[in-house]
Design a protein around this motif. Structure first.
Motif, PDB file in Angstrom:
ATOM      1  N   LEU A  87      38.528  40.509  41.009  1.00  0.00           N
ATOM      2  CA  LEU A  87      38.426  41.841  40.315  1.00  0.00           C
ATOM      3  C   LEU A  87      39.950  42.311  39.969  1.00  0.00           C
ATOM      4  N   LEU A  88      40.802  42.253  41.008  1.00  0.00           N
ATOM      5  CA  LEU A  88      42.295  42.690  40.867  1.00  0.00           C
ATOM      6  C   LEU A  88      42.718  41.681  39.507  1.00  0.00           C
ATOM      7  N   GLY A  89      42.617  40.600  39.514  1.00  0.00           N
ATOM      8  CA  GLY A  89      43.078  39.665  38.544  1.00  0.00           C
ATOM      9  C   GLY A  89      42.615  39.291  37.370  1.00  0.00           C
ATOM     10  N   ASP A  90      41.420  39.930  37.164  1.00  0.00           N
ATOM     11  CA  ASP A  90      40.335  39.732  36.193  1.00  0.00           C
ATOM     12  C   ASP A  90      40.023  38.226  35.930  1.00  0.00           C
ATOM     13  N   ASP A  91      39.899  37.608  36.839  1.00  0.00           N
ATOM     14  CA  ASP A  91      39.728  36.111  37.208  1.00  0.00           C
ATOM     15  C   ASP A  91      38.165  35.837  37.250  1.00  0.00           C
ATOM     16  N   TYR A  92      37.573  35.334  36.392  1.00  0.00           N
ATOM     17  CA  TYR A  92      36.201  34.986  36.310  1.00  0.00           C
ATOM     18  C   TYR A  92      35.704  33.360  36.539  1.00  0.00           C
ATOM     19  N   SER A  93      36.826  32.801  37.120  1.00  0.00           N
ATOM     20  CA  SER A  93      36.780  31.370  37.271  1.00  0.00           C
ATOM     21  C   SER A  93      35.436  31.056  38.129  1.00  0.00           C
ATOM     22  N   THR A  94      34.815  30.022  38.006  1.00  0.00           N
ATOM     23  CA  THR A  94      33.516  30.412  38.796  1.00  0.00           C
ATOM     24  C   THR A  94      33.490  29.979  40.251  1.00  0.00           C
ATOM     25  N   HIS A  95      33.013  30.759  41.255  1.00  0.00           N
ATOM     26  CA  HIS A  95      32.642  30.260  42.289  1.00  0.00           C
ATOM     27  C   HIS A  95      31.233  30.254  42.579  1.00  0.00           C
ATOM     28  N   SER A 149      31.047  37.817  39.151  1.00  0.00           N
ATOM     29  CA  SER A 149      31.930  39.006  39.196  1.00  0.00           C
ATOM     30  C   SER A 149      32.278  39.439  37.669  1.00  0.00           C
ATOM     31  N   VAL A 150      31.917  38.831  36.748  1.00  0.00           N
ATOM     32  CA  VAL A 150      32.166  39.102  35.447  1.00  0.00           C
ATOM     33  C   VAL A 150      31.337  40.272  34.958  1.00  0.00           C
ATOM     34  N   GLY A 170      31.591  51.426  50.330  1.00  0.00           N
ATOM     35  CA  GLY A 170      31.510  50.217  49.420  1.00  0.00           C
ATOM     36  C   GLY A 170      32.174  48.900  50.085  1.00  0.00           C
ATOM     37  N   ASN A 171      32.619  49.100  51.386  1.00  0.00           N
ATOM     38  CA  ASN A 171      33.202  47.849  51.852  1.00  0.00           C
ATOM     39  C   ASN A 171      32.005  46.658  52.066  1.00  0.00           C
ATOM     40  N   SER A 172      32.253  45.485  51.672  1.00  0.00           N
ATOM     41  CA  SER A 172      31.162  44.657  51.936  1.00  0.00           C
ATOM     42  C   SER A 172      31.728  43.292  51.815  1.00  0.00           C
ATOM     43  N   VAL A 173      30.802  42.344  52.194  1.00  0.00           N
ATOM     44  CA  VAL A 173      31.315  40.712  52.354  1.00  0.00           C
ATOM     45  C   VAL A 173      31.475  40.689  50.696  1.00  0.00           C
ATOM     46  N   VAL A 174      30.580  41.216  49.592  1.00  0.00           N
ATOM     47  CA  VAL A 174      30.773  40.837  48.247  1.00  0.00           C
ATOM     48  C   VAL A 174      32.306  41.230  47.812  1.00  0.00           C
ATOM     49  N   LEU A 175      32.679  42.525  48.102  1.00  0.00           N
ATOM     50  CA  LEU A 175      34.043  43.184  47.872  1.00  0.00           C
ATOM     51  C   LEU A 175      35.035  42.294  48.284  1.00  0.00           C
ATOM     52  N   LYS A 176      34.933  41.850  49.852  1.00  0.00           N
ATOM     53  CA  LYS A 176      36.123  41.183  50.297  1.00  0.00           C
ATOM     54  C   LYS A 176      36.133  39.643  49.399  1.00  0.00           C
ATOM     55  N   ALA A 177      35.133  39.109  49.142  1.00  0.00           N
ATOM     56  CA  ALA A 177      35.067  37.666  48.427  1.00  0.00           C
ATOM     57  C   ALA A 177      35.473  37.909  47.086  1.00  0.00           C
ATOM     58  N   LYS A 178      35.411  38.960  46.379  1.00  0.00           N
ATOM     59  CA  LYS A 178      35.556  39.057  45.027  1.00  0.00           C
ATOM     60  C   LYS A 178      36.571  40.199  44.607  1.00  0.00           C
ATOM     61  N   LYS A 179      37.514  40.646  45.641  1.00  0.00           N
ATOM     62  CA  LYS A 179      38.508  41.445  45.488  1.00  0.00           C
ATOM     63  C   LYS A 179      39.621  41.068  44.692  1.00  0.00           C
ATOM     64  N   GLU A 180      39.999  39.635  44.928  1.00  0.00           N
ATOM     65  CA  GLU A 180      41.183  39.180  44.178  1.00  0.00           C
ATOM     66  C   GLU A 180      40.748  38.735  42.740  1.00  0.00           C
TER      67      GLU A 180
END
Length: 112
Positions: free
Chosen positions: A42-50, A98-99, A30-40
């Protein structure tokens, strides 16, 4: 992102903490560029726009139109595009893509 969101939401539903699930994903297939970019996020339930849901749906729609013109089936595109379009019903199209994790987690809580 949809596959990651679903995996994390399902694992949480099974009682595994989100932090552990993400760690397992990071150390496996499951390791991917998307997981690396969205990890924080997801952990913080932060859906501010990237990169917004609206922009992702636009891009998926362009790809769908290309497939249609090429007479090719794009089953995953259709499924993922409609999943993200559900965010529009909730006025979430301006949030980060990521939402989808939140949408999938809530869907697992729905009892039929």
């Amino acid at each position: 992102m949809a596959a990651l969101g679903e995996a994390i939401a399902l694992g949480e539903k099974a009682g595994i903490p989100k932090e552990e699930l993400i760690e397992v994903l990071e150390n496996g297939a499951g390791n991917s560029v998307v997981l690396k970019a969205k990890k924080e996020k997801l952990l913080g339930d932060d859906y501010s726009t990237h990169f917004s849901v609206k922009n992702l749906v636009k891009d998926l729609s362009y790809a769908y139109d290309l497939a249609l013109a090429s007479k090719k089936a794009v089953r995953l595109n259709t499924t993922v595009r409609e999943l993200y379009r559900a965010a529009f019903e909730r006025d979430m199209e301006g949030l980060d893509f990521s939402v989808v994790y939140k949408l999938l987690k809530e869907a697992l809580d729905v009892r039929v």
